[in-house]
Design a protein around this motif. Structure first.
Motif, PDB file in Angstrom:
ATOM      1  N   ASP A 237      34.133  44.860  40.949  1.00  0.00           N
ATOM      2  CA  ASP A 237      34.597  44.367  42.250  1.00  0.00           C
ATOM      3  C   ASP A 237      34.064  45.199  43.414  1.00  0.00           C
ATOM      4  OD1 ASP A 237      35.958  42.477  40.901  1.00  0.00           O
ATOM      5  OD2 ASP A 237      37.930  43.403  41.079  1.00  0.00           O
TER       6      ASP A 237
ATOM      7  N   SER B  68      35.142  37.392  43.451  1.00  0.00           N
ATOM      8  CA  SER B  68      36.088  38.497  43.225  1.00  0.00           C
ATOM      9  C   SER B  68      36.196  39.400  44.441  1.00  0.00           C
ATOM     10  CB  SER B  68      35.706  39.387  42.044  1.00  0.00           C
ATOM     11  OG  SER B  68      35.077  38.688  41.069  1.00  0.00           O
TER      12      SER B  68
ATOM     13  N   TYR C 199      39.557  39.489  46.575  1.00  0.00           N
ATOM     14  CA  TYR C 199      40.303  40.753  46.593  1.00  0.00           C
ATOM     15  C   TYR C 199      40.614  41.164  48.043  1.00  0.00           C
ATOM     16  CZ  TYR C 199      41.444  45.684  46.076  1.00  0.00           C
ATOM     17  OH  TYR C 199      42.061  46.909  46.151  1.00  0.00           O
TER      18      TYR C 199
END
Lengths: 423, 136
Positions: A282, B40, B44
């Protein structure tokens, strides 16, 4: 060999309990007909199941010393963590001499390969701009395999240098050819391994066409012999040349210490590794330059084929007296030889179907099945969780009635019907 | 197909749980790696915003044939000046939030960077809905 696996099952010892299925990081084990079954596409040979099985039903296939007979000249290559398997302050020369006396002609320390990898990594980090952040060490084969099957976006972060074992094998072979005049086919190079994943990487390498290592011998298989030989040893041969820089690769944190840069992390244990890989994926960890990730607790000292407690072994490595005067530095030829020979390709193991619509339909079926499950994740069905059973049912690997709670519900329904008939 | 998540506005230890779960789903569906990466990261950032600024809320994510649409809906204070909020480095996060490593003012700019379409509907005092769209 597409799916060689070192980790295998001894059916006779397997009780069909839920220990291994619950601990497998890639959900690669199911219990079927009372015995564990490893799904070969998913297994990364981390050895976690070997560690947790109370009945010793999981084992690692490794080579035996018999294999030495196939070669005219044999070299043993001990992993750094081997040095911590024996009593504190044991002279490394004694350990290496004992290994040699098992029937080898020479010994080459993998710690020296590690020194060369450290030098090459430092050089790369100093010279190359735009390196991905963080770089991920290529040393732990279970981690590299985990990335290959689960983290397609992180394959490019792996340092594209061979692991110390292969670097050591390259150098050991070169020295042996020079010394003996023999051909590569006549020289046997054997890794003394703390873990099954190394065995797998020898039999089916991800980054090389063919491994330079002829076989892997488990530490636990020769430990007793080594202790016996050392006990009766008078004068050991002066074989030890590796420095603490290389030896400390055996313990998590040793590789990053050698890199000598501030923004490094060292992570051990497969669960922690998965957590950190998720964060790297991420892009939450771009402040980190280098990540040393070891599947085993404590690093290689925690390998499933070692004998000594990993904490004890780690402490011994830190306090090991070394005889080294210089640190091995790679030649230009070696720097070239250390490069990967092929790219690692993503091999998705989690994918439900190749076609997106089909995959979505399957996922909707899974969601529906899962909604109706007890969500206890008890493992009695043989799958690690209720969700995994739902997936298995939809993919055709399991039945809804494998769930004992579902089964009980059905029996109750049948019983009620029978009662109704009786009225 | 759809997924909905409740976003807790108080518990920072679970902030990011929705994006993590959705990422696993995308991998199982065989969505390409670069798309998963963009989803992602953007998701996020939006999720963290919902926790920090929105005081929690709801996330609705939908995967269709050709695109992924994700909305974060909160009943927080709203954004008084969207133009300012879109600037890199602009943040209204408290000192306490910054100490936790959030509030660098990169949230909205990053979402814009990683998505194909991105919309904010906000009413001061009522709440904000952030919708991100990524083409497949």
């Amino acid at each position: 060999m597409k799916y060689f696996h070192s980790v295998t099952l001894n059916k006779d010892n397997c009780h069909g309990c839920t220990n291994c299925i619950k601990h497998c990081p890639t959900e690669a084990i199911r219990v079927r007909n009372g015995k564990a079954k490893i799904i070969k596409e998913r297994c990364i040979d981390c050895g976690e199941c070997i560690r947790v099985c109370p009945y010793h039903a999981k084992l690692a296939v490794t080579d035996s010393l018999e294999m030495l007979k196939g070669f005219r000249y044999n070299i043993a290559m001990p992993a750094p963590s081997l040095y911590g398997q024996f009593k504190r302050n044991t002279d490394v020369n004694r350990i290496l001499t004992a290994i040699k006396r098992l029937g080898f002609d020479d010994v080459y320390e993998v710690a020296r390969g590690a020194e060369m990898v450290t030098a090459a990594t430092r050089k790369m980090m100093a010279e190359k701009a735009d390196l991905p952040k963080p770089l991920i060490s290529s040393a732990c084969p279970a981690v590299v395999r985990l990335i290959k099957v689960r983290y397609p976006n992180l394959i490019g972060n792996i340092v594209n240098l061979l692991a110390p074992m292969e670097v050591a094998a390259y150098e050991a072979r070169r020295l042996a050819r020079e010394k003996t005049g023999l051909s590569d086919a006549e020289i046997g190079v054997f890794f003394i391994t703390p873990c099954p994943a190394k065995m797998t990487s020898i039999k089916s390498s991800l980054s090389m066409e063919k491994s330079q290592v002829s076989g892997a011998i488990a530490v636990k298989d020769i430990y007793g012999d080594l202790v016996r030989i050392m006990k009766n040893m008078d004068e050991p041969e002066p074989l030890a040349t590796a420095s603490s820089l290389g030896v400390l690769w055996g313990k998590n944190g040793g590789e990053t210490d050698g890199i000598e840069r501030p923004d490094c992390i060292a992570v051990d244990g497969i669960k922690n590794v998965i957590n950190i890989l998720n964060e790297i994926e991420d892009e939450k960890l771009t402040e980190i330059e280098f990540a040393e990730l070891c599947a085993c607790p404590g690093g290689c000292v925690g390998g499933a084929l070692n004998v000594t407690n990993s904490f004890v072994c780690g402490s011994r490595l830190e306090n090991l007296p070394t005889n080294a005067t210089t640190v091995s530095a790679p030649s230009d030829e070696m720097l070239l030889a250390m490069q990967w020979q092929k790219e690692i390709e993503y091999e998705p193991i989690m994918k439900l179907a190749d076609d997106l619509n089909e995959a979505m339909q399957k996922m909707e079926q899974i969601d529906r099945l899962y909604a109706d499950m007890p969500k206890l994740d008890c493992g009695s069905c043989g799958a690690p969780s209720c969700r995994a059973l739902a997936e298995d049912v939809v993919l055709g690997f399991g039945k809804e009635n494998d769930c004992i709670f579902k089964m009980r519900e059905q029996i109750q329904q049948i019983a009620t019907k029978l009662m109704d008939l009786d009225r | 197909m759809r997924r909905t998540y409740d976003i807790d506005g108080k518990d920072f230890s679970v902030a990011g749980a929705a994006s993590s779960d959705f990422k696993v789903l995308l991998k199982k569906l065989g969505i390409p790696g670069d798309v998963i990466r963009r989803v992602s990261i953007a998701m996020y950032e939006a999720e963290i915003n919902t926790v920090i600024h929105g005081g929690g809320g709801k996330c609705e994510a939908e995967i269709a044939d050709n695109r992924i649409v994700i909305s974060f809906i909160d009943q927080g204070p709203g954004i008084p000046d969207i133009d300012a909020a879109m600037q890199e480095g602009f943040s209204t996060a408290s000192e306490q939030i910054r100490e936790m490593g959030f509030g660098a003012g990169m949230g909205l700019p990053n979402i814009k960077k990683y998505t194909d379409d991105f919309q904010i509907q906000t009413v001061v005092g009522k709440g904000t809905t952030v919708t991100l769209c990524i083409n497949l």
